[in-house]
Design an enzyme around this catalytic site. Sequence first.
Site, mmCIF file in Angstrom:
data_model
loop_
_atom_site.group_PDB
_atom_site.id
_atom_site.type_symbol
_atom_site.label_atom_id
_atom_site.label_comp_id
_atom_site.label_asym_id
_atom_site.label_seq_id
_atom_site.Cartn_x
_atom_site.Cartn_y
_atom_site.Cartn_z
ATOM 1 N N GLU A 1 0.807 -1.224 0.000
ATOM 2 C CA GLU A 1 0.000 0.000 0.000
ATOM 3 C C GLU A 1 0.839 1.273 0.000
ATOM 4 O O GLU A 1 0.728 2.119 0.905
ATOM 5 C CB GLU A 1 -0.967 -0.019 1.190
ATOM 6 N N GLU B 1 -5.083 -8.761 0.132
ATOM 7 C CA GLU B 1 -5.847 -8.491 1.366
ATOM 8 C C GLU B 1 -7.307 -8.256 1.022
ATOM 9 O O GLU B 1 -7.614 -7.605 0.014
ATOM 10 C CB GLU B 1 -5.363 -7.218 2.089
HETATM 11 O O1 IFM Z 1 -4.286 -3.550 8.865
HETATM 12 C C1 IFM Z 1 -4.225 -2.995 7.606
HETATM 13 C C2 IFM Z 1 -3.020 -3.522 6.847
HETATM 14 O O2 IFM Z 1 -1.830 -3.275 7.521
HETATM 15 C C3 IFM Z 1 -2.926 -2.861 5.486
HETATM 16 N N1 IFM Z 1 -4.178 -2.953 4.780
HETATM 17 C C4 IFM Z 1 -5.386 -2.586 5.463
HETATM 18 C C5 IFM Z 1 -5.461 -3.337 6.795
HETATM 19 C C6 IFM Z 1 -6.767 -2.948 7.522
HETATM 20 O O3 IFM Z 1 -6.801 -1.581 7.741
#
Ligand code: IFM
Length: 428
Positions: free
Chosen positions: A161, A340
């Site tokens: 990210e 994710e």
């Molecule tokens: O916890 C975070 C993760 O570190 C990065 N992506 C989003 C998740 C939830 O906010």
Amino acid sequence: MRTSEQTFPADFTFGVATSAYQVEGGIENDWAEWERAGRLKEPHARCGRAVDHWNRYEEDYRLATAVGATAFRISLEWARIEPERGRFDEAALEGYRERLLKMKACGLTPVVTLHHFTHPTWFHRETPWHQAESVEVFRRYSRRCAALLEGLDARVITFNEPMVLLLGGYLQGAIPPGIADGALTMKALENLVRAHVVARRELGERLGRVQTGISQNMLAFAPDRWWNPLDRALVRLGGQAYNHAFHEALSTGKLRVNMPGVATTRVDLPEARDSVEFVGVNYYSRAHLRFVPRPPFIEFKYRDTQGRGLTDIGWEDWPEGFLQTLRDVKRYGKPVWITENGIDDRAGTRRPQYLHTHLGQVLAARAEGVDVQGYLYWSLLDNFEWLEGWGPRFGLYHVDFDTLERKPTPACDYFRQVATGKRLVAPL
Ligand code: IFM
């Protein structure tokens, strides 16, 4: 949905995702400093021992295999590996290698992130991302990581990210390093792209052809007022910058951001052209954007448009945007990995339905020809959620933060059923 569309191919990967700082415990880095400076929503919250994954990793690998996962995403903590600039900690490198070997022995394919938001404490003082030297520093770190990954056949994510890091850390000043400057944000963005390229080169030199990519947080965007041309322009320009600028640079070698009055850049980085083997997507929600006539000109809101109720962290539950997001990344012509996707569901009752609707969108995208090959649920365990601290619970397993006991939530059974049957079934 027809039956064929409810089935995942036999080689589709189901796995789980974590990151070092959020689970391992005992890490001293820029976030630990940020916490001590009282910069979290709850100023006294500390990550501290996190959920002690550094010591409980074998138990956690068992928990992952118990839900049918065959891949496990971790991140390497740069601050453990290079606690002082240029001094690499062999014990930490060995520690990670030992853990990854055990992971493999449990039947879990490692998915390894080199950089997941955190930095060694020296980094922002000595070689911050807006300075060119940051790229060389990251190259040296990546070289060590490449050596540690030898023979593991890991999938590698260089950056998690990057736009969240830049937006939070360089544009809003809300997370480390706490800078709020559009021009520096664009410089840092350029260096992160370069850092990805040199890291991938190091990995390739040591390991041969490695599946390398980034994980991009991708939001569905909508205008807050559908009829307002400025809100709509924000959606177009903001969506392009936030969701696609990084992916596009790694595909075309052209880095373009056009957010007048906020941040703009136009740089050609030919070395970045075609520099990923897969496109990593982190999808959670949809945001509504509204133009406001004063800097930073954007108001950002989550709205419960469908009466499904916001998730506990306050995000819209919007699976429809997942399909749109996956359609949008088809243009890069690479396999797609969901690195994710998950829900903060503190009672643990909504997660099976969330999984069902979101996996349904993955199948719909596949039916449209998007080559989605893997899905990693965020997260295996409840963990430390950055500025939000210990409130949110994204885990398939509930963690008692006092005793650190892990207990399955109802989603464990559901995930196992889908992951092992490779078939989308309705939750009970
Ligand atoms: O916890 C975070 C993760 O570190 C990065 N992506 C989003 C998740 C939830 O906010």
